[in-house]
Design a protein around this motif. Structure first.
Motif, PDB file in Angstrom:
ATOM      1  N   ALA A   1      -8.729   1.399   2.803  1.00 54.80           N
ATOM      2  CA  ALA A   1      -7.590   1.775   3.685  1.00 54.80           C
ATOM      3  C   ALA A   1      -7.091   0.934   4.779  1.00 54.80           C
ATOM      4  CB  ALA A   1      -7.691   3.148   3.927  1.00 54.80           C
ATOM      5  N   TRP A   2      -8.387   0.291   5.429  1.00 62.78           N
ATOM      6  CA  TRP A   2      -8.030  -0.628   6.566  1.00 62.78           C
ATOM      7  C   TRP A   2      -7.286  -1.747   5.859  1.00 62.78           C
ATOM      8  CZ3 TRP A   2     -12.399  -3.763   9.288  1.00 62.78           C
ATOM      9  CH2 TRP A   2     -11.840  -4.254  10.304  1.00 62.78           C
ATOM     10  N   ALA A   3      -7.702  -2.233   4.840  1.00 61.13           N
ATOM     11  CA  ALA A   3      -7.373  -3.624   4.147  1.00 61.13           C
ATOM     12  C   ALA A   3      -5.848  -3.382   3.768  1.00 61.13           C
ATOM     13  CB  ALA A   3      -7.956  -4.174   2.833  1.00 61.13           C
ATOM     14  N   LEU A   4      -5.641  -2.137   3.453  1.00 61.21           N
ATOM     15  CA  LEU A   4      -4.259  -1.883   2.896  1.00 61.21           C
ATOM     16  C   LEU A   4      -3.161  -1.583   4.159  1.00 61.21           C
ATOM     17  CD1 LEU A   4      -4.762   0.799  -0.011  1.00 61.21           C
ATOM     18  CD2 LEU A   4      -3.927  -1.868  -0.271  1.00 61.21           C
ATOM     19  N   GLN A   5      -3.876  -1.198   5.288  1.00 58.20           N
ATOM     20  CA  GLN A   5      -3.256  -0.859   6.465  1.00 58.20           C
ATOM     21  C   GLN A   5      -2.834  -2.392   7.289  1.00 58.20           C
ATOM     22  OE1 GLN A   5      -2.126   2.088   8.415  1.00 58.20           O
ATOM     23  NE2 GLN A   5      -0.941   0.667   8.795  1.00 58.20           N
ATOM     24  N   LEU A   6      -3.709  -3.095   7.208  1.00 68.03           N
ATOM     25  CA  LEU A   6      -3.450  -4.561   7.899  1.00 68.03           C
ATOM     26  C   LEU A   6      -2.289  -5.200   7.029  1.00 68.03           C
ATOM     27  CD1 LEU A   6      -7.205  -5.701   8.195  1.00 68.03           C
ATOM     28  CD2 LEU A   6      -5.463  -5.307  10.165  1.00 68.03           C
ATOM     29  N   ASN A   7      -2.442  -4.988   5.700  1.00 71.06           N
ATOM     30  CA  ASN A   7      -1.285  -5.662   4.966  1.00 71.06           C
ATOM     31  C   ASN A   7       0.082  -5.062   5.115  1.00 71.06           C
ATOM     32  OD1 ASN A   7      -0.090  -5.588   1.527  1.00 71.06           O
ATOM     33  ND2 ASN A   7      -0.688  -7.374   2.713  1.00 71.06           N
ATOM     34  N   ILE A   8       0.109  -3.798   5.336  1.00 69.35           N
ATOM     35  CA  ILE A   8       1.357  -3.101   5.676  1.00 69.35           C
ATOM     36  C   ILE A   8       1.913  -3.859   7.097  1.00 69.35           C
ATOM     37  CG2 ILE A   8       2.433  -0.964   6.536  1.00 69.35           C
ATOM     38  CD1 ILE A   8       0.652   0.390   4.262  1.00 69.35           C
ATOM     39  N   ASP A   9       0.786  -4.122   8.078  1.00 69.84           N
ATOM     40  CA  ASP A   9       1.217  -4.264   9.272  1.00 69.84           C
ATOM     41  C   ASP A   9       1.515  -5.962   9.485  1.00 69.84           C
ATOM     42  OD1 ASP A   9       0.607  -1.822  10.209  1.00 69.84           O
ATOM     43  OD2 ASP A   9      -1.403  -2.292  10.938  1.00 69.84           O
ATOM     44  N   GLY A  10       1.582  -6.709   8.196  1.00 70.99           N
ATOM     45  CA  GLY A  10       1.944  -7.988   8.084  1.00 70.99           C
ATOM     46  C   GLY A  10       1.040  -9.022   7.808  1.00 70.99           C
ATOM     47  N   MET A  11      -0.182  -8.680   7.861  1.00 70.29           N
ATOM     48  CA  MET A  11      -1.291  -9.885   7.298  1.00 70.29           C
ATOM     49  C   MET A  11      -1.220  -9.900   6.077  1.00 70.29           C
ATOM     50  SD  MET A  11      -5.350  -9.312   8.110  1.00 70.29           S
ATOM     51  CE  MET A  11      -5.360  -9.165   9.748  1.00 70.29           C
TER      52      MET A  11
ATOM     53  N   SER B   1      -2.054   3.423  -6.416  1.00 73.23           N
ATOM     54  CA  SER B   1      -0.775   2.883  -5.442  1.00 73.23           C
ATOM     55  C   SER B   1      -1.244   3.321  -4.331  1.00 73.23           C
ATOM     56  CB  SER B   1       0.519   3.003  -6.047  1.00 73.23           C
ATOM     57  OG  SER B   1       0.528   2.286  -7.210  1.00 73.23           O
ATOM     58  N   SER B   2      -2.255   3.908  -3.716  1.00 72.80           N
ATOM     59  CA  SER B   2      -2.752   4.190  -2.249  1.00 72.80           C
ATOM     60  C   SER B   2      -4.125   4.750  -2.233  1.00 72.80           C
ATOM     61  CB  SER B   2      -1.678   5.647  -2.377  1.00 72.80           C
ATOM     62  OG  SER B   2      -2.390   6.673  -2.873  1.00 72.80           O
ATOM     63  N   MET B   3      -4.460   4.819  -0.963  1.00 73.38           N
ATOM     64  CA  MET B   3      -5.773   5.042  -0.804  1.00 73.38           C
ATOM     65  C   MET B   3      -5.860   6.389   0.119  1.00 73.38           C
ATOM     66  SD  MET B   3      -9.043   5.342  -0.974  1.00 73.38           S
ATOM     67  CE  MET B   3      -9.584   4.006  -2.095  1.00 73.38           C
ATOM     68  N   ASN B   4      -6.485   7.364  -0.151  1.00 70.84           N
ATOM     69  CA  ASN B   4      -6.533   8.707   0.541  1.00 70.84           C
ATOM     70  C   ASN B   4      -7.778   8.645   1.335  1.00 70.84           C
ATOM     71  OD1 ASN B   4      -6.149  11.191   1.639  1.00 70.84           O
ATOM     72  ND2 ASN B   4      -5.434  12.223  -0.098  1.00 70.84           N
ATOM     73  N   THR B   5      -7.756   8.502   2.540  1.00 74.08           N
ATOM     74  CA  THR B   5      -9.093   8.654   3.310  1.00 74.08           C
ATOM     75  C   THR B   5      -9.709  10.016   3.407  1.00 74.08           C
ATOM     76  OG1 THR B   5      -8.171   8.998   5.502  1.00 74.08           O
ATOM     77  CG2 THR B   5      -8.146   6.824   4.907  1.00 74.08           C
ATOM     78  N   ARG B   6      -9.137  10.996   3.023  1.00 78.69           N
ATOM     79  CA  ARG B   6      -9.499  12.197   2.932  1.00 78.69           C
ATOM     80  C   ARG B   6     -10.772  12.689   1.703  1.00 78.69           C
ATOM     81  NH1 ARG B   6      -9.579  15.864   7.048  1.00 78.69           N
ATOM     82  NH2 ARG B   6      -7.344  15.916   8.199  1.00 78.69           N
ATOM     83  N   ILE B   7     -10.567  11.484   0.840  1.00 78.97           N
ATOM     84  CA  ILE B   7     -11.586  11.466  -0.305  1.00 78.97           C
ATOM     85  C   ILE B   7     -12.938  11.544   0.058  1.00 78.97           C
ATOM     86  CG2 ILE B   7     -11.834   9.117  -0.676  1.00 78.97           C
ATOM     87  CD1 ILE B   7     -11.830   9.465  -3.543  1.00 78.97           C
ATOM     88  N   SER B   8     -13.114  11.070   1.906  1.00 78.16           N
ATOM     89  CA  SER B   8     -14.342  11.039   2.326  1.00 78.16           C
ATOM     90  C   SER B   8     -14.998  12.656   2.313  1.00 78.16           C
ATOM     91  CB  SER B   8     -14.352  10.493   3.706  1.00 78.16           C
ATOM     92  OG  SER B   8     -13.967   9.403   3.552  1.00 78.16           O
TER      93      SER B   8
END
Length: 325
Positions: free
Chosen positions: A77-87, A234-241
């Motif tokens: 999720a962190w990797a996907l968030q960084l990609n969303i933020d433009g990385m 097509s997503s990552m749900n962190t609630r899976i934890s």
């Protein structure tokens, strides 16, 4: 007949149960043998199988990793968030993988050097990973895959020779980890540490380094499982934890015949356990059994598997002193 019974072990018994359940569902459930259903069955158990392969490494070494699902969810999720933020996508994935490895290093250090029992160390680290990740790194529970990932979505949604790619990933990870355990010095040391910690240490095995490596490998496999899962939906749900997924992973590992007392089992056991549980859950879904009922049945099966493992592979006094599962 006597020879056949003598050659039976937990792995073979579980495989025979898988065959029996598969045949029974094929006869009883309309649509079970449908090609689309079988493909969905294989695809549905792939991530569970990948996680099981990773977990079996630490279990063979007489440990446990309850932080595995949290590591999978938050690092991806962190990797996907960084990609969303433009990385850049691949830089973001590298950072996410680095985060997963860092969790593995932390777990290994707590267990090998601070000598905290694996159960408590990884339970605490999993909670820390989820809490810190949601507080500081990720904006929401559900992080979507952006169009920038391009062909990487094939990892979860593509097919190779009509076989879903998650199944291919499961097979590749199983082969790699199996070869590592069977043919490398690290693998031999892992079995030695799990079989007898004290003897391994006095024999010159770098026990602490081996334990560190086990948890790093497990976290790396968790990241691969997370990427596969994210690309599939097509997503990552962190609630899976917060779900029972980690107990399902433990279930396929223990049920397949990887002894919680350490030093026994391998990747093949995980594959057998995954096939049995995956087939069972698929049949329960077709029968429209309620989710809570399925969880209760899985919990009962896990309890029976742990009792059977305790009877077949009794824990020694040293295990109790170290506080391992």
């Amino acid at each position: 007949m006597r020879s056949f019974l003598h050659n039976l072990n937990q792995e073979r018994i579980v495989f025979l149960l898988f065959l029996a359940i598969f045949v029974a569902f094929s006869v009883i459930l309309p649509g079970f043998l449908n090609a689309n259903n079988l493909v969905l069955l294989l695809q549905g158990i792939s991530v569970l199988g990948i996680l099981g392969v990773g977990l079996c490494v630490v279990v063979i070494g007489r440990g446990i990793d309850l932080s595995m699902v949290a590591t999978m969810a938050l690092s991806v999720a962190w990797a996907l968030q960084l990609n969303i933020d433009g990385m850049n996508l691949y830089l973001a994935l590298a950072i996410g993988l680095g985060g997963a490895v860092l969790v593995g290093l932390a777990n290994g250090a707590l267990i090998a050097y601070a000598e905290i029992p694996p159960l408590f160390a990884t339970l605490a680290s999993g909670a820390c990973v989820y809490g810190f990740g949601r507080l500081a790194l990720i904006h929401s529970d559900l992080v979507y895959v952006t169009p920038a990932v391009g062909d990487l979505t094939l990892l979860g949604q593509g097919r190779f020779l009509s076989i879903p790619m998650p199944v291919i990933v499961f097979a590749v990870i199983a082969v790699i980890v199996g070869l590592v355990l069977r043919y490398t010095k690290f693998g031999r040391f892992t079995y030695a540490v799990g079989d007898n910690y004290a003897t391994a240490r006095v024999s010159g095995v770098p026990v602490r380094h081996v334990i560190l490596g086990q948890y790093v490998l497990t976290s790396t496999v968790a990241f691969v499982a997370g990427i596969t899962q994210a690309m599939a939906v097509s997503s990552m749900n962190t609630r899976i934890s917060d779900t029972l997924l980690i107990y399902e992973v433990i279930l396929v590992v223990v049920l397949g015949g990887v002894g919680l007392s350490g030093g026994r089992g391998g990747v093949r056991n995980v594959i057998v356990g995954t096939l049995l549980i995956g087939t069972f859950l698929n049949g329960m879904t077709i029968l429209d059994v309620q989710y809570t009922t399925q969880n209760a049945i899985k919990a009962l099966i896990l309890l029976i598997a742990i009792i059977a493992d305790t009877l077949v592979n009794p824990r020694d006094e040293q295990t109790a002193q170290h506080g391992d599962i």
